[in-house]
Design an enzyme around this catalytic site. Structure first.
Site, PDB file in Angstrom:
ATOM      1  N   ILE A 172       0.864  -1.175   0.000  1.00 31.18           N
ATOM      2  CA  ILE A 172       0.000   0.000   0.000  1.00 31.18           C
ATOM      3  C   ILE A 172       0.904   1.229   0.000  1.00 31.18           C
ATOM      4  O   ILE A 172       2.087   1.138   0.306  1.00 31.18           O
ATOM      5  CB  ILE A 172      -0.980   0.025   1.205  1.00 31.18           C
ATOM      6  CG1 ILE A 172      -0.228  -0.044   2.531  1.00 31.18           C
ATOM      7  CG2 ILE A 172      -2.003  -1.083   1.095  1.00 31.18           C
ATOM      8  CD1 ILE A 172      -1.146   0.013   3.759  1.00 31.18           C
ATOM      9  N   ASP A 173       0.341   2.375  -0.360  1.00 31.84           N
ATOM     10  CA  ASP A 173       1.123   3.600  -0.497  1.00 31.84           C
ATOM     11  C   ASP A 173       1.687   4.057   0.847  1.00 31.84           C
ATOM     12  O   ASP A 173       1.158   3.728   1.916  1.00 31.84           O
ATOM     13  CB  ASP A 173       0.272   4.726  -1.077  1.00 31.84           C
ATOM     14  CG  ASP A 173      -0.218   4.421  -2.474  1.00 31.84           C
ATOM     15  OD1 ASP A 173       0.430   3.615  -3.167  1.00 31.84           O
ATOM     16  OD2 ASP A 173      -1.258   4.988  -2.866  1.00 31.84           O
ATOM     17  N   LYS A 174       2.727   4.863   0.773  1.00 32.25           N
ATOM     18  CA  LYS A 174       3.377   5.410   1.962  1.00 32.25           C
ATOM     19  C   LYS A 174       2.368   6.068   2.898  1.00 32.25           C
ATOM     20  O   LYS A 174       2.383   5.829   4.109  1.00 32.25           O
ATOM     21  CB  LYS A 174       4.441   6.423   1.543  1.00 32.25           C
ATOM     22  CG  LYS A 174       5.029   7.228   2.693  1.00 32.25           C
ATOM     23  CD  LYS A 174       5.967   8.313   2.194  1.00 32.25           C
ATOM     24  CE  LYS A 174       6.463   9.187   3.343  1.00 32.25           C
ATOM     25  NZ  LYS A 174       7.332  10.295   2.879  1.00 32.25           N
TER      26      LYS A 174
END
Length: 373
Positions: A172-174
């Site tokens: 998943i994104d930062k």
């Protein structure tokens, strides 16, 4: 670094580089004696993975692609930058020069706090906080989730954090928070990876987005690919196009507020920035998602007090309001269905509570009035 392992983002990380800056060699390729004359961008495409011809051309335009001929080396001349249409010949040495030293991407165990939701002999489920990068990459070579996992499993002899056959099954994104599954064995990763590929997993995200919906639920289908106008962003293309990868997102309204809506998103596919790009595509960017326009005041009043209210909301949750809330899969050994959920992190909980108090949904108002009576 081998010639086929360069990160795509490194190819044009400094396209506006000063010609006088110091450059460092990252890739070196010697042209075989039997090579027919071929454009350097095509030659590099044939010898590199994880990049595109456009990225190579941008690197050449920035002066990062250098060539030295056999004659150059015999005469003691340095390599020189070339354009994309330069034709390589036998005896040429092609190098990729970047404006920073080569960084060792070996994953090192780091003592970083890890929120482990579940763990057994072959897998574990972790709850990633917003702001933590999942995997080392350009600009983030330490302090990532995989560094934390490597420390947590440092005493497990069979777990090598640098072995791609084990570790994180998805990402998943930062600035997205929530649940991820980690495989401790190659067999577990292969099984779980196949479940993700076949869309047999159960994943839902909670998101606060701008605007209201006229329907209670819906489906978004559109290929996800790099935005040609902004390589840091993804764009949506027609499902029948050759651009991007197929992606499907199902959404359902959970709670409407004055000018935003809390929704649940269920993924059929797991493309980069899928929810963020899909919601932007249908006119409902995620709240506080700077990359996709969510930090603009897209709905609401023109008053100074409302603008101040929104700015306070941004301060409460200074990242896209997206949380990977549930994760479900079949256990790779027992076959048992495993389902996990996680609460909103403090920043997202505070944001939603602020909207709920200032602009309660009609159903919430009715429930409160009923309670009071």
């Amino acid at each position: 670094m081998n010639s086929d392992e360069i990160e795509t983002d490194e190819m044009c990380a400094a396209a506006d580089a000063d010609e006088q800056q110091e450059l460092y060699e990252h890739i070196r390729m010697e042209v075989d004696s039997g090579q027919v004359p071929l454009r350097v961008d095509k030659y590099m495409m044939e010898h590199l993975r994880n990049t595109s011809r456009n990225r190579i051309q941008q690197a050449a335009d920035a002066g990062f692609i250098h060539v030295s001929t056999a004659d150059d080396r015999q005469q003691g001349r340095d390599s020189r930058p070339v354009k994309s249409n330069y034709k390589v010949r036998p005896g040429d040495v092609v190098t990729l020069m970047l404006n920073r030293p080569h960084f060792d991407t070996t994953i090192v165990a780091e003592d970083i706090a890890l929120d482990v939701v579940y763990e057994d002999e072959v897998l574990m489920v972790v709850n990633k906080p917003a702001g933590m990068v999942v995997h080392p990459g350009v600009g983030n070579f330490s302090g990532t989730l995989v560094n934390a996992i490597a420390w947590h499993l440092r005493n497990l002899p069979t777990y090598d954090p640098n072995d791609p056959q084990v570790g994180l099954v998805h990402r998943i994104d930062k600035d997205t928070s929530g649940l991820l599954v980690v495989a401790k064995t190659p067999e577990a990763k292969s099984d779980l990876g196949l479940q993700f590929f076949n869309h047999d997993t159960r994943r839902t995200y909670d998101a606060l987005v701008w605007g209201h919906f006229t329907e209670a639920e819906g489906r978004i289908e559109g290929n996800i690919g790099r935005d040609p106008r902004d390589r840091q962003r993804m764009a949506v293309f027609p499902p029948d196009s050759d651009t991007g990868k197929p992606a499907v997102t199902h959404w359902r309204v959970e709670e409407p507020f004055g000018y935003t809506t809390l929704i649940e998103c269920r993924l059929e596919t797991g493309r980069t920035h899928q929810i963020r790009a899909h919601m932007k595509h249908i006119g409902h960017p995620l709240f506080a998602d700077e990359r996709y326009g969510g930090t603009e005041i897209l709905r609401g009043e023109r008053t100074a007090s409302y603008k101040a209210y929104i700015q306070n909301c941004f301060k409460l949750c200074p990242r896209q309001a997206l949380h990977a809330r549930t994760l479900g899969f079949r256990h790779p050994v027992t076959g048992e269905q495993m389902d996990f959920s996680s609460e909103w992190p403090a920043d997202m909980a505070a944001l939603i509570d602020k909207w709920r108090k200032a602009y309660p949904s009609p159903s919430k108002k009715e429930d409160d009035n009923h309670t009071d009576s």
